[in-house]
Design an enzyme around this catalytic site. Structure first.
Site, PDB file in Angstrom:
ATOM      1  N   CYS A 101       3.338   3.028  -8.799  1.00 36.36           N
ATOM      2  CA  CYS A 101       1.963   2.558  -8.648  1.00 36.36           C
ATOM      3  C   CYS A 101       1.854   1.141  -9.174  1.00 36.36           C
ATOM      4  CB  CYS A 101       1.009   3.483  -9.404  1.00 36.36           C
ATOM      5  SG  CYS A 101      -0.729   3.038  -9.239  1.00 36.36           S
ATOM      6  N   GLU A 144      -3.351   7.180  -2.764  1.00 36.03           N
ATOM      7  CA  GLU A 144      -4.498   6.265  -2.758  1.00 36.03           C
ATOM      8  C   GLU A 144      -5.810   7.036  -2.842  1.00 36.03           C
ATOM      9  OE1 GLU A 144      -3.771   3.330  -3.395  1.00 36.03           O
ATOM     10  OE2 GLU A 144      -1.669   3.420  -2.791  1.00 36.03           O
TER      11      GLU A 144
END
Length: 177
Positions: A101, A144
């Site tokens: 991430c 997401e």
């Protein structure tokens, strides 16, 4: 003109908030936000980025799978803005896969995700879209989507043994020492 935006890091409270529904998609501010997200994800070698990651708490993210330094085996797809996305259905199969991430640099985690998902979202032109996503692209969407609900991939790993440093990941998993 799109701007390269700073990416919020683990610990920033905006990453733990539930993002707001996008009400006015044609709005100049929302359209610029999409362009800023597109530029930022490309420059950061990401395959996806959510609006909260650049301090904009909206239900909006970009899925932009392509091979890059962080994901050399990613499939190629056109970067896509997804506004007010939803998971409509999912397969019973859950598969663990490595995730990183942009908001949690230096760490990868082995995260369980649905293998296949049916999704709906509004595109940047205000049109409702429906798709079936599988494998890596389904993983990006779910990662997401979690950002819109204040969830990070480190929250989903089953135990601390499923975490690895980025350096070790690149050497062991990608380059297979």
């Amino acid at each position: 003109m799109p701007e390269l935006m700073p990416i919020m890091q683990l610990g920033n409270p905006i990453l733990r908030q539930t993002a707001a529904w996008v009400e006015n998609i044609p709005d100049e501010h929302i359209q610029k936000l999409i362009d800023d997200l597109m530029l930022t994800v490309a420059q950061a070698n990401g395959v996806g980025i959510a609006a909260p990651q650049i301090a904009a708490s909206y239900r909006l993210f970009i899925v932009a799978s392509r091979p890059n330094l962080r994901y050399p085996n990613a499939p190629v797809m056109q970067p896509t803005a997804m506004l007010n996305p939803r998971i409509i259905a999912h397969s019973p199969e859950i598969v663990k896969g490595w995730e990183g991430c942009l908001s949690v640099p230096g760490i990868r985690g082995l995260v369980p995700r649905y293998q296949t998902i049916d999704i709906a979202y509004t595109d940047r032109n205000g049109k409702l879209q429906k798709q079936k996503l599988t494998d890596f692209v389904a993983r990006i969407f779910q990662h997401e989507y979690d950002h819109l609900n204040g969830v990070l991939f480190v929250d989903r790993v089953e135990n601390s043994f499923d975490l690895i440093s980025e350096v070790e990941y690149q050497e062991t998993i990608i380059n297979k020492r």
